[in-house]
Motif scaffolding. Structure first.
Motif, PDB file in Angstrom:
ATOM      1  N   ASP A 127       0.848  -1.191   0.000  1.00 10.11           N
ATOM      2  CA  ASP A 127       0.000   0.000   0.000  1.00 10.11           C
ATOM      3  C   ASP A 127       0.882   1.239   0.000  1.00 10.11           C
ATOM      4  O   ASP A 127       1.961   1.240   0.622  1.00 10.11           O
ATOM      5  N   PRO A 128       0.462   2.302  -0.680  1.00 11.32           N
ATOM      6  CA  PRO A 128       1.287   3.515  -0.723  1.00 11.32           C
ATOM      7  C   PRO A 128       1.479   4.118   0.667  1.00 11.32           C
ATOM      8  O   PRO A 128       0.601   4.024   1.527  1.00 11.32           O
ATOM      9  N   VAL A 129       2.641   4.730   0.859  1.00  6.84           N
ATOM     10  CA  VAL A 129       2.961   5.442   2.091  1.00  6.84           C
ATOM     11  C   VAL A 129       3.038   6.915   1.733  1.00  6.84           C
ATOM     12  O   VAL A 129       3.674   7.286   0.746  1.00  6.84           O
ATOM     13  N   VAL A 130       2.396   7.765   2.522  1.00  8.46           N
ATOM     14  CA  VAL A 130       2.422   9.205   2.265  1.00  8.46           C
ATOM     15  C   VAL A 130       3.398   9.852   3.247  1.00  8.46           C
ATOM     16  O   VAL A 130       3.316   9.640   4.450  1.00  8.46           O
ATOM     17  N   VAL A 131       4.343  10.618   2.689  1.00  2.00           N
ATOM     18  CA  VAL A 131       5.373  11.271   3.476  1.00  2.00           C
ATOM     19  C   VAL A 131       5.294  12.761   3.218  1.00  2.00           C
ATOM     20  O   VAL A 131       5.158  13.186   2.068  1.00  2.00           O
ATOM     21  N   GLN A 132       5.390  13.567   4.289  1.00  7.53           N
ATOM     22  CA  GLN A 132       5.420  15.014   4.105  1.00  7.53           C
ATOM     23  C   GLN A 132       6.870  15.439   3.952  1.00  7.53           C
ATOM     24  O   GLN A 132       7.730  15.055   4.732  1.00  7.53           O
ATOM     25  N   ASP A 133       7.151  16.219   2.911  1.00  8.26           N
ATOM     26  CA  ASP A 133       8.505  16.664   2.617  1.00  8.26           C
ATOM     27  C   ASP A 133       8.619  18.157   2.921  1.00  8.26           C
ATOM     28  O   ASP A 133       7.648  18.789   3.344  1.00  8.26           O
ATOM     29  N   PHE A 134       9.793  18.735   2.665  1.00  8.82           N
ATOM     30  CA  PHE A 134       9.998  20.149   2.899  1.00  8.82           C
ATOM     31  C   PHE A 134       9.072  20.973   2.005  1.00  8.82           C
ATOM     32  O   PHE A 134       8.812  20.590   0.863  1.00  8.82           O
TER      33      PHE A 134
END
Length: 70
Positions: free
Chosen positions: A26-33
């Protein structure tokens, strides 16, 4: 949101083993700069392979990725 998908290439440490490509995790959502003051979210889909002899699942160790970029 930016969507990224891992290439379907077996990790080099497992290249000599008999493996078979399976579905993605399943996709993983990551918050970036932030870019230009806006939030950036990356949706990453990781590949999964199976050892044909044992049925064991394998995937890349994503904890190693930041170390490789240093």
């Amino acid at each position: 949101m930016i969507y990224l998908e891992e290439k379907n290439e077996v990790p080099s440490s497992y290249s000599s083993s008999k493996t078979e490509s399976k579905v993605f995790y399943d996709p993983v959502v990551v918050q970036d700069f932030p870019i230009r003051g806006k939030k950036v979210f990356l949706s990453v889909r990781r590949c999964r392979w199976v050892f044909l002899e044992t049925g064991e699942n394998i995937s890349r160790d994503w904890k190693q990725v930041p170390k490789a970029l240093e």
